[in-house]
Write a protein that holds these residues in place. Structure first.
Motif, PDB file in Angstrom:
ATOM      1  N   TYR A  12     -14.836 -27.006  32.040  1.00 17.90           N
ATOM      2  CA  TYR A  12     -15.715 -25.961  32.588  1.00 17.90           C
ATOM      3  C   TYR A  12     -16.101 -26.276  34.026  1.00 17.90           C
ATOM      4  CZ  TYR A  12     -19.868 -23.196  33.523  1.00 17.90           C
ATOM      5  OH  TYR A  12     -20.781 -22.352  34.113  1.00 17.90           O
ATOM      6  N   ASN A  42     -13.206 -26.027  36.526  1.00 15.89           N
ATOM      7  CA  ASN A  42     -12.843 -24.624  36.692  1.00 15.89           C
ATOM      8  C   ASN A  42     -13.853 -23.914  37.593  1.00 15.89           C
ATOM      9  OD1 ASN A  42     -11.065 -22.416  36.028  1.00 15.89           O
ATOM     10  ND2 ASN A  42     -12.664 -21.599  34.706  1.00 15.89           N
ATOM     11  N   GLU A  43     -15.127 -24.215  37.402  1.00 11.10           N
ATOM     12  CA  GLU A  43     -16.174 -23.629  38.241  1.00 11.10           C
ATOM     13  C   GLU A  43     -16.039 -24.074  39.692  1.00 11.10           C
ATOM     14  OE1 GLU A  43     -19.134 -21.509  37.503  1.00 11.10           O
ATOM     15  OE2 GLU A  43     -17.529 -20.996  36.084  1.00 11.10           O
ATOM     16  N   ASP A  65     -13.342 -24.528  41.146  1.00 10.16           N
ATOM     17  CA  ASP A  65     -12.132 -23.869  41.658  1.00 10.16           C
ATOM     18  C   ASP A  65     -10.982 -24.835  41.968  1.00 10.16           C
ATOM     19  OD1 ASP A  65     -10.876 -21.436  42.152  1.00 10.16           O
ATOM     20  OD2 ASP A  65     -11.240 -21.547  44.313  1.00 10.16           O
ATOM     21  N   LEU A  84     -12.006 -19.728  29.301  1.00  5.84           N
ATOM     22  CA  LEU A  84     -11.964 -20.066  30.725  1.00  5.84           C
ATOM     23  C   LEU A  84     -10.774 -19.427  31.447  1.00  5.84           C
ATOM     24  CD1 LEU A  84     -12.878 -23.883  30.584  1.00  5.84           C
ATOM     25  CD2 LEU A  84     -14.407 -21.921  30.875  1.00  5.84           C
ATOM     26  N   LEU A 103      -7.528 -20.164  31.218  1.00  6.79           N
ATOM     27  CA  LEU A 103      -6.696 -21.239  31.758  1.00  6.79           C
ATOM     28  C   LEU A 103      -5.448 -21.437  30.909  1.00  6.79           C
ATOM     29  CD1 LEU A 103      -9.454 -23.874  32.548  1.00  6.79           C
ATOM     30  CD2 LEU A 103      -8.111 -22.608  34.232  1.00  6.79           C
TER      31      LEU A 103
END
Length: 290
Positions: free
Chosen positions: A64, A67-68, A70, A100, A102
């Motif tokens: 998480y 991913n946040e 970037d 997410l 992904l």
């Protein structure tokens, strides 16, 4: 308790002297991960990162956060074939990938002719570690990833440190750096959560209702040292994170054990010996050889 924004709090930390709600905590958590990455040079924005997810809370929190932030990431999971535990773990990572948005890569250990459940009980944990390191590295290299990210927490780092000091394997402390650059056929490895605690990770995934399995591996031993670490933390707030930062400083000064780089005559991967530990495990437990 109330958050600094006035809403009901879900997280309180004496270490940071802060109380946060379900909206403020995830932002706070991600910023902590970002700060660690920047301060210790753990990841680079240009890198393609293979994020290893087990289905547990820690790797879910790592996925998480990255991913946040970037980063260019893909998820990676190894189905170890450990009964219902592996089934629930795979289900959790599949749901996480969807949540997410992904890409998820999955490797099944049974494709190598055996599962962790086939390994004799006294050697399960050792074999599991060898299997995961081998498959992660080979998959990452062959698919063009620059770095492998694992969700080792500060508790994990401290535990590894204590056990290796007690067993006299002081040179292994060099492996506790938050980033270990690759060489030859070995891909770089990163620990973005090395300053984060299990409690922080659990709070994040529960607050955001992220998919994860609360199941513990049935082969996992009860570790008294982890209980001791928590007891010290209860009496001395901030002990774990201060200790792990000290370990990282020490890791830089400890000279890694020098060894001649060899390649396994069976699979061609880097090995200390003519036949690597993974191939020895395959040879011993593969159902094809029975």
């Amino acid at each position: 308790m109330k958050c600094r924004c006035g809403r009901k709090a879900v997280f309180h930390s004496r270490v940071y002297r802060i109380t946060l709600c379900d909206e403020c905590f995830p932002k706070f958590y991600v910023n902590l991960v970002k700060r660690s990455i920047k301060r210790y040079g753990i990841l680079k924005s240009s890198e393609k990162i293979l994020v290893c997810v087990s289905g547990g809370k820690d790797s879910t929190a790592m996925a998480y956060a990255l991913n946040e932030l970037d980063y260019n990431i893909e998820l990676f999971h190894i189905d170890l074939g450990i009964g219902n535990y592996s089934k629930e773990s795979l289900k959790a990572v599949e749901e996480l990938a969807q949540t997410l948005n992904l890409n998820l890569n999955v490797v099944k250990l049974e494709d190598y002719g055996f599962t962790i459940d086939d390994v004799e009980s006294k050697k399960v944990c050792s074999a599991c570690g060898i299997v995961k390191r081998y498959i992660m590295n080979r998959f990452a290299r062959e698919r063009g990833f620059d770095v492998i990210a694992t969700a080792h927490t500060c508790e994990d780092i401290i535990l590894f440190f204590i056990k290796n000091v007690l067993s006299g394997n002081v040179e292994y402390i060099s492996k506790l750096s938050p980033r270990i650059d690759g060489f030859d056929k070995l891909v770089a490895k990163a620990k973005p959560l090395f300053e984060r605690t299990e409690k922080e990770n659990a709070t994040l995934v529960l607050t955001l209702n992220l998919p994860f399995t609360p199941m513990e591996c049935p082969h996992a031993p009860n570790d008294i040292w982890k209980e001791i670490i928590y007891e010290i933390e209860a009496k001395r707030r901030g002990f774990k994170q201060n200790f792990v930062r000290g370990i990282v400083k020490l890791a830089k000064s400890v000279k890694a054990e020098e060894w001649e780089v060899k390649h396994c005559k069976i699979c061609g991967e880097v090995s200390n010996f003519e036949i690597c530990s993974f191939c020895k495990i395959v040879e011993r437990y593969s159902r094809k050889n029975r």
